[in-house]
Design a protein around this motif. Structure first.
Motif, PDB file in Angstrom:
ATOM      1  N   LEU A 192      40.483  29.308  43.260  1.00 11.03           N
ATOM      2  CA  LEU A 192      41.804  28.739  43.511  1.00 11.03           C
ATOM      3  C   LEU A 192      42.377  29.308  44.808  1.00 11.03           C
ATOM      4  CD1 LEU A 192      43.321  28.880  39.894  1.00 11.03           C
ATOM      5  CD2 LEU A 192      42.173  26.969  41.033  1.00 11.03           C
ATOM      6  N   ARG A 193      43.452  28.680  45.277  1.00  8.88           N
ATOM      7  CA  ARG A 193      44.139  29.121  46.485  1.00  8.88           C
ATOM      8  C   ARG A 193      45.622  29.300  46.173  1.00  8.88           C
ATOM      9  NH1 ARG A 193      39.610  29.548  47.279  1.00  8.88           N
ATOM     10  NH2 ARG A 193      38.320  28.780  48.991  1.00  8.88           N
ATOM     11  N   ARG A 268      43.881  24.216  43.171  1.00 12.23           N
ATOM     12  CA  ARG A 268      42.494  24.074  43.620  1.00 12.23           C
ATOM     13  C   ARG A 268      42.468  23.618  45.078  1.00 12.23           C
ATOM     14  NH1 ARG A 268      42.341  22.424  38.283  1.00 12.23           N
ATOM     15  NH2 ARG A 268      40.744  23.473  37.019  1.00 12.23           N
ATOM     16  N   PRO A 269      41.562  24.148  45.861  1.00 14.71           N
ATOM     17  CA  PRO A 269      41.453  23.675  47.251  1.00 14.71           C
ATOM     18  C   PRO A 269      40.896  22.264  47.285  1.00 14.71           C
ATOM     19  CG  PRO A 269      39.669  25.191  46.740  1.00 14.71           C
ATOM     20  CD  PRO A 269      40.579  25.193  45.543  1.00 14.71           C
ATOM     21  N   GLN A 270      41.413  21.461  48.217  1.00 21.45           N
ATOM     22  CA  GLN A 270      40.940  20.095  48.379  1.00 21.45           C
ATOM     23  C   GLN A 270      39.909  20.048  49.511  1.00 21.45           C
ATOM     24  OE1 GLN A 270      42.137  17.890  46.105  1.00 21.45           O
ATOM     25  NE2 GLN A 270      43.145  19.714  45.303  1.00 21.45           N
ATOM     26  N   VAL A 301      57.325  18.438  35.211  1.00 20.36           N
ATOM     27  CA  VAL A 301      55.975  18.941  34.976  1.00 20.36           C
ATOM     28  C   VAL A 301      55.464  19.590  36.253  1.00 20.36           C
ATOM     29  CG1 VAL A 301      55.537  17.173  33.252  1.00 20.36           C
ATOM     30  CG2 VAL A 301      54.932  16.733  35.626  1.00 20.36           C
ATOM     31  N   PHE A 302      54.437  20.400  36.111  1.00 20.28           N
ATOM     32  CA  PHE A 302      53.866  21.084  37.258  1.00 20.28           C
ATOM     33  C   PHE A 302      53.214  20.079  38.206  1.00 20.28           C
ATOM     34  CE2 PHE A 302      49.940  22.785  39.159  1.00 20.28           C
ATOM     35  CZ  PHE A 302      50.516  23.660  40.069  1.00 20.28           C
ATOM     36  N   VAL A 303      53.606  20.177  39.452  1.00 18.93           N
ATOM     37  CA  VAL A 303      53.025  19.333  40.495  1.00 18.93           C
ATOM     38  C   VAL A 303      52.425  20.262  41.536  1.00 18.93           C
ATOM     39  CG1 VAL A 303      53.490  17.597  42.263  1.00 18.93           C
ATOM     40  CG2 VAL A 303      54.737  17.526  40.099  1.00 18.93           C
ATOM     41  N   PRO A 304      51.130  20.127  41.800  1.00 19.74           N
ATOM     42  CA  PRO A 304      50.523  20.985  42.828  1.00 19.74           C
ATOM     43  C   PRO A 304      51.238  20.842  44.156  1.00 19.74           C
ATOM     44  CG  PRO A 304      48.839  19.818  41.592  1.00 19.74           C
ATOM     45  CD  PRO A 304      50.149  19.229  41.172  1.00 19.74           C
ATOM     46  N   GLY A 305      51.279  21.933  44.900  1.00 21.87           N
ATOM     47  CA  GLY A 305      51.960  21.910  46.191  1.00 21.87           C
ATOM     48  C   GLY A 305      51.193  21.119  47.221  1.00 21.87           C
ATOM     49  N   ASP A 334      46.843  18.388  47.125  1.00 22.23           N
ATOM     50  CA  ASP A 334      46.032  17.623  46.180  1.00 22.23           C
ATOM     51  C   ASP A 334      46.021  16.138  46.509  1.00 22.23           C
ATOM     52  OD1 ASP A 334      48.768  17.374  45.534  1.00 22.23           O
ATOM     53  OD2 ASP A 334      48.243  16.689  43.515  1.00 22.23           O
ATOM     54  N   ASN A 335      47.058  15.679  47.231  1.00 17.65           N
ATOM     55  CA  ASN A 335      47.167  14.252  47.557  1.00 17.65           C
ATOM     56  C   ASN A 335      47.909  14.138  48.888  1.00 17.65           C
ATOM     57  OD1 ASN A 335      47.409  11.517  47.688  1.00 17.65           O
ATOM     58  ND2 ASN A 335      48.661  11.277  45.853  1.00 17.65           N
ATOM     59  N   LEU A 336      47.166  13.864  49.945  1.00 18.65           N
ATOM     60  CA  LEU A 336      47.767  13.860  51.275  1.00 18.65           C
ATOM     61  C   LEU A 336      48.721  12.695  51.500  1.00 18.65           C
ATOM     62  CD1 LEU A 336      44.740  14.991  53.449  1.00 18.65           C
ATOM     63  CD2 LEU A 336      46.845  16.247  52.992  1.00 18.65           C
ATOM     64  N   THR A 337      48.749  11.726  50.599  1.00 18.18           N
ATOM     65  CA  THR A 337      49.739  10.652  50.742  1.00 18.18           C
ATOM     66  C   THR A 337      51.146  11.162  50.457  1.00 18.18           C
ATOM     67  OG1 THR A 337      49.419   9.943  48.444  1.00 18.18           O
ATOM     68  CG2 THR A 337      48.044   8.897  50.130  1.00 18.18           C
ATOM     69  N   ARG A 338      51.258  12.384  49.938  1.00  9.90           N
ATOM     70  CA  ARG A 338      52.578  12.964  49.718  1.00  9.90           C
ATOM     71  C   ARG A 338      53.213  13.474  51.003  1.00  9.90           C
ATOM     72  NH1 ARG A 338      51.390  17.376  45.343  1.00  9.90           N
ATOM     73  NH2 ARG A 338      53.577  17.873  45.788  1.00  9.90           N
TER      74      ARG A 338
END
Length: 767
Positions: A192-193, A268-270, A301-305, A334-338
């Motif tokens: 993890l990071r 988790r690293p992408q 809920v938990f949202v990855p940064g 986790d999602n670069l569209t963010r």
């Protein structure tokens, strides 16, 4: 109140049916670790049988100031909460330490968190509150002895999977103790990071030393890495790391407050976290790039940064790249569209000699297109010296103006708005696939390329605007439009939602091919504008005939649908409108082929041939008869120079008109001069020189029409080709010849002739 001391046995009852609503119980145990050995191990809840009341168990462990005590919490671990927050199950742990004789609050904690151990120097006090309905019978923690930790406390936070933890400095939200040191240890699984972000902080006024944060990061060659609280904090860290907060000696007169609330996000690293992207702004002087989160709805809920990292270590949710440097970026998301990207660049011209007519291309740099985040806006701020230069924008693809009737459906659009201070002028939104070839603006303008879908990355090579600095002109904007035969072209005035600014003038230069006819239609019958001062005009001017039609927008109805056989100007000039009665117009242009009815062509051809044969016979007979009789009568075809056939025109265009000299006066016009052109193919005699009217065939579309001066509040009538414009001197460049019969008197002033060329109204093309 009932107090029961150690060694006593007491029986008691309650006189009320619900004592839990009226009574609370506190069980306090003092543990002396100074005069003897400490009872290390798991802490018990004693006595074990207690009435169902709200209970608070307090353990006060006294130890030497050089002794560090460790509180170890078994599952479930603890989660720190801020002031005003409560725990879902009602079970809270309050932990305090000591500095000399003063108590220092380490923090308040709930269950189900990441805090596994808390190490405190010089004694600790733990208070656990249990609600009356909770049946818990164990404390959930143990005490162990450790050597000196040489700081106020150490909090250990253990992550087993993705998640986040929010932690606070001691005494939060009050000030951190003066010149103290506090540390956090984070245990992170190797796959993890972790990233750190400061949520809230304040700094104190230091008299000595410096307040700071220090990191011990695995693999770093500069441990400890020192940061100010204002700096961007490290991110994308693999493995365990430590974070410490160091206070300073505060100013006694104005100490201020040092406090910190921060968040550690573990995820988790992408795939993108291992890639490095380069954005080279070393040759830029006025360009900034910002990468930031898209606006989203908050979730519990938990949202990855989602972070962007500079040099793979300094990570944050927002990052601005300054000009003059080369930047290396990576992403922990986790999602670069963010994320999305916004950029701004300023292009200015202060010296007209240097930049006049030197085009510059407005195009997104390739470095930005290679980034894995979507470009949202790229704005060019174009600045020109006032009243000296203007701007011309030429797109790589012809543009369409966005309207409700024909909305843009492309992946990007250009938004044009004035960039002059205090100027509220929005020209509109334009996208590829239309008929606008050029947009000229008078003053500073902001051009914003806005994207609407990721497909822009593929279409980007086809986009681009060439901007040129051109001589200054008066109109707020001039649009050059070349319609095609397949689509209807919708156009509307700037500031559609708010109305054209007061005293603003906008022109459209609309091209009509020689084999087409343009239909001009306005959306509504009247403009609806009410002028407070001045007048509002609509001017339509065909560029070949130079005939102008002027309409008062306040008093007259807008033109009915009409056909234009030549390229034409359309100018709209506003007054100072009254409040709520703004000027906004929508119109459209369509092209249809220029056709003629075949029957008319055949009849005209047959009739013309018969007329020609008859004329030839008549002329031959007339010439023979004249040779027999000789020339007795007066000469025919005397030019009458006293007939006023002048068209209105600007003053001073020619210093000397044809009427001021004799180059056009004929004393006698022989028959062959009048009729000889009909025999030019017969070969019977030489072709004479015939002075006939020839209309001007050159280009007339260089300048848009100017609105007439405001002379009165009288209604403005539609001008024809034979009427001079109000308040304008007569023109002097187009003088049609008039032939008449000779008169006996030399001073004859009458007009008995008819024009050689008559005016003809435009007719609707045949279907």
């Amino acid at each position: 109140m009932l107090t029961i001391k150690s060694g006593e046995k007491t029986d008691f009852t309650f006189s009320c049916h619900h004592p839990e609503h009226s009574f609370v119980m506190e069980i306090q145990r003092n543990i002396d670790c100074m005069s003897g050995p400490c009872p290390f191990g798991e802490v018990q809840l004693q006595p074990s049988v207690l009435p169902a009341l709200n209970r608070t168990f307090v353990w006060d462990v006294q130890a030497h100031k050089n002794i560090g005590l460790e509180l170890r919490f078994s599952a479930p671990r603890l989660r720190q909460i801020g002031p005003g927050e409560s725990c879902p199950d009602g079970v809270t742990h309050s932990i305090s330490g000591r500095i000399d004789a003063s108590a220092v609050r380490i923090g308040t904690f709930c269950s189900n968190g990441t805090v596994a151990r808390i190490k405190v120097q010089g004694g600790v006090k733990v208070a656990m509150h249990l609600p009356w309905f909770h049946s818990r019978n164990v404390s959930g923690f143990s005490i162990a002895n450790r050597s000196s930790i040489k700081r106020l406390c150490i909090i250990e936070s253990v992550f087993e999977d993705e998640g986040s933890a929010t932690l606070m400095s001691a005494n939060y939200p009050e000030g951190f103790p003066e010149d103290e040191l506090m540390s956090w240890q984070f245990v992170i699984p190797p796959h993890l990071r972790a990233s750190v972000s400061f949520l809230r902080f304040n700094v104190s006024n230091c008299e000595k030393k410096e307040q700071r944060v220090e990191y011990y990061i695995p693999g770093s060659t500069t441990n400890p890495e020192v940061f100010r609280l204002e700096d961007q904090q490290p991110g994308n860290m693999a493995g365990n790391f430590n974070l410490s907060l160091q206070g300073c000696d505060q100013d006694a007169q104005n100490p201020g407050i040092l406090r910190l609330q921060f968040q550690v996000l573990v995820q988790r690293p992408q795939n993108e976290s291992s890639k490095t992207y380069v954005v080279d702004l070393s040759n830029e002087r006025a360009m900034w790039v910002t990468i930031e989160p898209r606006p989203t709805r908050q979730s519990r809920v938990f949202v990855p940064g989602c972070f962007v990292c500079l040099e793979s270590r300094t990570c944050s949710a927002n990052l601005t790249l300054a000009p003059g440097s080369k930047h290396k970026l990576s992403f922990l998301c986790d999602n670069l569209t963010r994320l999305w990207m916004n950029a701004e660049k300023t292009i200015s011209c202060m010296d007209p000699r240097y930049c006049l007519r030197r085009p510059q291309l407005l195009q997104v740099p390739s470095d930005l297109l290679r980034l894995p985040v979507q470009l949202h806006d790229f704005s060019w701020k174009l600045l020109v010296p006032e009243d000296r230069l203007s701007l011309a924008l030429v797109p790589a693809q012809k543009l369409q103006q966005h309207t409700h009737e024909k909305a843009c459906s492309t992946s990007f659009s250009y938004l044009l708005a004035s960039a002059s201070p205090g100027r509220d002028l929005y020209f509109g939104s334009f996208c590829p696939g239309g008929a606008i070839e050029q947009i000229q603006v008078k003053e500073n303008v902001s051009v914003t390329l806005r994207t609407f879908s990721p497909s822009f990355q593929r279409e980007a090579p086809g986009q681009g605007l060439a901007v040129s600095f051109v001589p200054h002109f008066r109109e707020e904007g001039v649009f050059t439009v070349t319609p095609d035969t397949k689509n209807k072209v919708y156009l509307r005035t700037p500031n559609w939602d708010r109305g054209l600014p007061a005293l603003a003038s906008v022109s459209w230069n609309i091209s009509v091919p020689s084999d087409q006819v343009a239909s001009l239609t306005f959306f509504k019958e009247r403009s609806g504008v009410v002028c407070q001062t001045g007048r509002a005009f609509l001017i339509i001017k065909e560029q070949r005939t130079r005939a102008e039609e002027i309409f008062s927008l306040e008093e007259e109805a807008l033109p009915k649908p009409s056909f234009r056989h030549h390229s034409f100007w359309l100018n709209i000039s506003n007054c100072s409108p009254a409040s709520g009665k703004q000027l906004d117009l929508l119109f459209w242009v369509t092209l249809t082929p220029r056709t003629m009815d075949l029957t008319v062509v055949i009849i005209a051809g047959v009739g013309g041939g018969a007329l020609l044969l008859f004329s030839l016979g008549l002329i031959i007979c007339f010439v023979k008869k004249k040779k027999k009789k000789g020339s007795k009568g007066p000469p025919v075809g005397i030019y009458n120079g006293n007939v006023n056939t002048q068209m209105p025109r600007p003053v001073g265009k020619f210093q000397k008109a044809r009427k001021d000299n004799d180059s056009h006066v004929y004393a006698v016009i022989d028959d062959t001069m009048v009729y000889g052109h009909l025999l030019q193919d017969s070969g019977s005699f030489l072709q004479p020189e015939v002075d006939t009217y020839r209309p001007f065939q050159g280009h007339m579309g260089d300048c848009p029409p100017s609105p007439p001066p405001v002379c009165s509040r009288a209604p403005t009538a539609k001008l024809t080709a034979g009427e001079p414009a109000p308040c304008l001197p007569p023109e002097s460049e187009d003088e049609p010849y008039t032939f008449s019969h000779p008169s006996t008197g030399e001073g004859h002033q009458g007009d008995t002739g008819s024009p050689l060329l008559g005016t003809q109204e435009p007719v609707e093309p045949a279907e």
